[in-house]
Design a protein around this motif. Structure first.
Motif, mmCIF file in Angstrom:
data_model
loop_
_atom_site.group_PDB
_atom_site.id
_atom_site.type_symbol
_atom_site.label_atom_id
_atom_site.label_comp_id
_atom_site.label_asym_id
_atom_site.label_seq_id
_atom_site.Cartn_x
_atom_site.Cartn_y
_atom_site.Cartn_z
ATOM 1 N N ILE A 147 0.817 -1.213 0.000
ATOM 2 C CA ILE A 147 0.000 0.000 0.000
ATOM 3 C C ILE A 147 0.851 1.264 0.000
ATOM 4 N N MET A 148 1.855 1.342 0.868
ATOM 5 C CA MET A 148 2.620 2.584 0.978
ATOM 6 C C MET A 148 3.741 2.708 -0.052
ATOM 7 N N THR A 149 4.450 1.626 -0.355
ATOM 8 C CA THR A 149 5.563 1.707 -1.299
ATOM 9 C C THR A 149 5.084 1.618 -2.739
ATOM 10 N N LEU A 150 4.224 0.648 -3.022
ATOM 11 C CA LEU A 150 3.750 0.474 -4.395
ATOM 12 C C LEU A 150 2.477 1.273 -4.694
ATOM 13 N N HIS A 151 1.966 1.974 -3.697
ATOM 14 C CA HIS A 151 0.787 2.836 -3.857
ATOM 15 C C HIS A 151 -0.445 2.058 -4.337
ATOM 16 N N MET A 152 -0.609 0.842 -3.813
ATOM 17 C CA MET A 152 -1.777 0.040 -4.139
ATOM 18 C C MET A 152 -2.960 0.505 -3.315
ATOM 19 N N GLU A 153 -4.089 0.544 -3.949
ATOM 20 C CA GLU A 153 -5.334 0.808 -3.231
ATOM 21 C C GLU A 153 -5.716 -0.482 -2.499
ATOM 22 N N PRO A 154 -6.396 -0.371 -1.371
ATOM 23 C CA PRO A 154 -6.822 -1.588 -0.661
ATOM 24 C C PRO A 154 -7.625 -2.549 -1.543
ATOM 25 N N THR A 155 -8.452 -2.015 -2.440
ATOM 26 C CA THR A 155 -9.220 -2.897 -3.327
ATOM 27 C C THR A 155 -8.301 -3.637 -4.296
ATOM 28 N N GLN A 156 -7.224 -2.976 -4.737
ATOM 29 C CA GLN A 156 -6.258 -3.633 -5.622
ATOM 30 C C GLN A 156 -5.517 -4.737 -4.877
ATOM 31 N N LEU A 157 -5.132 -4.445 -3.638
ATOM 32 C CA LEU A 157 -4.445 -5.445 -2.831
ATOM 33 C C LEU A 157 -5.348 -6.656 -2.589
ATOM 34 N N THR A 158 -6.607 -6.410 -2.352
ATOM 35 C CA THR A 158 -7.561 -7.506 -2.173
ATOM 36 C C THR A 158 -7.606 -8.391 -3.413
ATOM 37 N N LYS A 159 -7.626 -7.778 -4.587
ATOM 38 C CA LYS A 159 -7.647 -8.552 -5.838
ATOM 39 C C LYS A 159 -6.384 -9.393 -5.981
ATOM 40 N N VAL A 160 -5.232 -8.817 -5.636
ATOM 41 C CA VAL A 160 -3.968 -9.563 -5.715
ATOM 42 C C VAL A 160 -4.012 -10.750 -4.760
ATOM 43 N N LEU A 161 -4.467 -10.526 -3.541
ATOM 44 C CA LEU A 161 -4.524 -11.599 -2.545
ATOM 45 C C LEU A 161 -5.513 -12.692 -2.930
ATOM 46 N N LEU A 162 -6.598 -12.323 -3.563
ATOM 47 C CA LEU A 162 -7.554 -13.330 -4.021
ATOM 48 C C LEU A 162 -7.012 -14.108 -5.216
ATOM 49 N N LYS A 163 -6.288 -13.420 -6.079
ATOM 50 C CA LYS A 163 -5.730 -14.051 -7.271
ATOM 51 C C LYS A 163 -4.542 -14.949 -6.933
ATOM 52 N N TYR A 164 -3.702 -14.477 -6.012
ATOM 53 C CA TYR A 164 -2.479 -15.227 -5.678
ATOM 54 C C TYR A 164 -2.155 -15.036 -4.195
ATOM 55 N N PRO A 165 -2.875 -15.731 -3.306
ATOM 56 C CA PRO A 165 -2.669 -15.539 -1.867
ATOM 57 C C PRO A 165 -1.276 -15.944 -1.389
ATOM 58 N N GLN A 166 -0.571 -16.748 -2.169
ATOM 59 C CA GLN A 166 0.777 -17.173 -1.777
ATOM 60 C C GLN A 166 1.777 -16.022 -1.803
ATOM 61 N N ILE A 167 1.378 -14.880 -2.320
ATOM 62 C CA ILE A 167 2.295 -13.741 -2.387
ATOM 63 C C ILE A 167 2.786 -13.348 -0.989
ATOM 64 N N VAL A 168 1.979 -13.588 0.031
ATOM 65 C CA VAL A 168 2.407 -13.244 1.394
ATOM 66 C C VAL A 168 3.408 -14.248 1.953
ATOM 67 N N ASP A 169 3.603 -15.362 1.256
ATOM 68 C CA ASP A 169 4.582 -16.358 1.709
ATOM 69 C C ASP A 169 6.013 -15.936 1.406
ATOM 70 N N TYR A 170 6.201 -15.011 0.483
ATOM 71 C CA TYR A 170 7.549 -14.614 0.079
ATOM 72 C C TYR A 170 8.152 -13.639 1.075
ATOM 73 N N ASN A 171 9.430 -13.795 1.302
ATOM 74 C CA ASN A 171 10.159 -12.975 2.255
ATOM 75 C C ASN A 171 10.288 -11.548 1.734
ATOM 76 N N LEU A 172 9.918 -10.590 2.571
ATOM 77 C CA LEU A 172 9.948 -9.182 2.166
ATOM 78 C C LEU A 172 11.369 -8.709 1.874
ATOM 79 N N GLU A 173 12.280 -8.964 2.804
ATOM 80 C CA GLU A 173 13.654 -8.470 2.646
ATOM 81 C C GLU A 173 14.497 -9.330 1.712
ATOM 82 N N GLY A 174 14.180 -10.617 1.625
ATOM 83 C CA GLY A 174 15.005 -11.511 0.819
ATOM 84 C C GLY A 174 14.542 -11.677 -0.616
#
Length: 104
Positions: A25-52
């Motif tokens: 939301i803050m770095t990529l300037h995603m709207e919450p509705t856009q983030l919701t769509k990403v999470l619904l489309k590919y929920p595994q995205i939160v499995d990836y390490n932020l720093e690595g």
């Protein structure tokens, strides 16, 4: 949660909030509705390490390929599996397109 039950194991403060709020939301300037769509489309995205994984790939697109954060956001919206690739693989493919095929 049904598509990615591991979400329940993640710490809100140490994992989910830094990725979802501070990065998407803050770095990529995603709207919450856009983030919701990403999470619904590919929920595994939160499995990836932020720093690595996520931050180094984003830095590569911004610093070396001259994309803006909004352009990276647009790529992630269309192709959230971007972060499933290693930075080395992305650099290899970009190098192929640039040097072998003469594409900039």
């Amino acid at each position: 949660v049904q598509k990615n039950p591991r979400l329940l194991l993640y710490s809100l403060d140490d994992n989910l909030r830094p990725k979802l709020i501070f990065f998407f939301i803050m770095t990529l300037h995603m709207e919450p509705t856009q983030l919701t769509k990403v999470l619904l489309k590919y929920p595994q995205i939160v499995d990836y390490n932020l720093e690595g994984t996520i931050s180094p790939i984003t830095r590569y697109f911004v610093a070396e390929l001259d994309f803006s954060h909004v352009e990276v956001r647009n790529i992630v919206l269309k192709f959230p599996r971007l972060f499933s690739n290693s930075l080395a693989k992305i650099k290899h493919v970009v190098g192929y397109f640039r040097y072998e095929l003469g594409m900039e």
